[in-house]
Design an enzyme around this catalytic site. Structure first.
Site, PDB file in Angstrom:
ATOM      1  N   ASP A  16       0.859  -1.169   0.000  1.00  0.00           N
ATOM      2  CA  ASP A  16       0.000   0.000   0.000  1.00  0.00           C
ATOM      3  C   ASP A  16       0.898   1.222   0.000  1.00  0.00           C
ATOM      4  O   ASP A  16       2.013   1.187   0.527  1.00  0.00           O
ATOM      5  CB  ASP A  16      -0.930   0.017   1.211  1.00  0.00           C
ATOM      6  CG  ASP A  16      -2.139   0.927   1.009  1.00  0.00           C
ATOM      7  OD1 ASP A  16      -2.290   1.496  -0.096  1.00  0.00           O
ATOM      8  OD2 ASP A  16      -2.929   1.074   1.950  1.00  0.00           O
ATOM      9  N   SER A  17       0.421   2.265  -0.612  1.00  0.00           N
ATOM     10  CA  SER A  17       1.171   3.508  -0.711  1.00  0.00           C
ATOM     11  C   SER A  17       0.228   4.670  -0.492  1.00  0.00           C
ATOM     12  O   SER A  17      -0.982   4.551  -0.690  1.00  0.00           O
ATOM     13  CB  SER A  17       1.806   3.655  -2.100  1.00  0.00           C
ATOM     14  OG  SER A  17       2.733   2.645  -2.336  1.00  0.00           O
ATOM     15  N   ASP A 103       0.750  11.591  -9.701  1.00  0.00           N
ATOM     16  CA  ASP A 103       1.956  11.744 -10.520  1.00  0.00           C
ATOM     17  C   ASP A 103       2.056  13.140 -11.131  1.00  0.00           C
ATOM     18  O   ASP A 103       3.149  13.682 -11.269  1.00  0.00           O
ATOM     19  CB  ASP A 103       1.998  10.708 -11.639  1.00  0.00           C
ATOM     20  CG  ASP A 103       2.533   9.361 -11.195  1.00  0.00           C
ATOM     21  OD1 ASP A 103       2.746   9.169  -9.978  1.00  0.00           O
ATOM     22  OD2 ASP A 103       2.740   8.498 -12.069  1.00  0.00           O
ATOM     23  N   LYS A 123      10.914   7.503 -13.431  1.00  0.00           N
ATOM     24  CA  LYS A 123      10.090   7.422 -12.226  1.00  0.00           C
ATOM     25  C   LYS A 123      10.405   6.162 -11.427  1.00  0.00           C
ATOM     26  O   LYS A 123      10.569   6.211 -10.207  1.00  0.00           O
ATOM     27  CB  LYS A 123       8.598   7.439 -12.579  1.00  0.00           C
ATOM     28  CG  LYS A 123       7.742   7.371 -11.328  1.00  0.00           C
ATOM     29  CD  LYS A 123       6.283   7.207 -11.611  1.00  0.00           C
ATOM     30  CE  LYS A 123       5.569   6.989 -10.285  1.00  0.00           C
ATOM     31  NZ  LYS A 123       4.210   6.544 -10.445  1.00  0.00           N
TER      32      LYS A 123
END
Length: 145
Positions: A16-17, A103, A123
């Site tokens: 999870d982020s 992003d 990235k």
């Protein structure tokens, strides 16, 4: 990962982020995907974030934090973290990736472009999630099975 390991009696991995924004007291954090409301979508998340920060001119610091969990069939657990600092830009820049709304808003420290303006290779070389999975990979390579 705990649930899957328990139900399958196999190894399980989960991650999870979230993005933590200083001016918002660390929000949205673990609620990053849904803090604009269910069904808001990527554009809704970007709009909501910018709306929440409309009066913030300075102190736009933020960081992405990712945790990968590994759980063994016998319930041993390990976690691996990745973090990247940066700031939330005032105007979205770049091309959004599906399900990675932030992003276009997140500019890593030391860079003049957002994640949305970077190639996948650029990235991924910096990514908080990549850092966490690299730590998992290193751990698995060192373990004797």
């Amino acid at each position: 990962a705990r649930f899957v390991a328990e139900k399958t009696e196999e190894w399980a991995v989960a991650d999870d982020s979230g993005i933590m924004i200083d001016a918002l007291g660390g929000k949205p954090g673990v609620f990053s995907a849904r803090w604009a409301g269910e069904g808001a979508g990527d554009e809704g998340l970007v709009r909501h974030t910018l709306e929440q920060m409309k009066d913030v001119e300075e102190g736009r610091g933020a960081y992405f934090h990712s945790v990968v969990a590994l759980v063994s069939p016998d319930r041993e657990e390990w976690t691996f973290e990745g973090v990247i600092g940066g700031q939330v830009v005032v105007t979205p820049r770049g091309t959004p990736r599906p399900k990675l709304a932030y992003d276009v808003l997140f500019q890593p420290l030391g860079y003049d472009k957002t994640f949305g303006q970077m190639s996948d290779e650029e990235k991924n070389a910096l990514s908080h999630r990549g850092q966490a999975f690299e730590k998992l990979k290193t751990y698995l390579k060192s373990r004797k099975f």
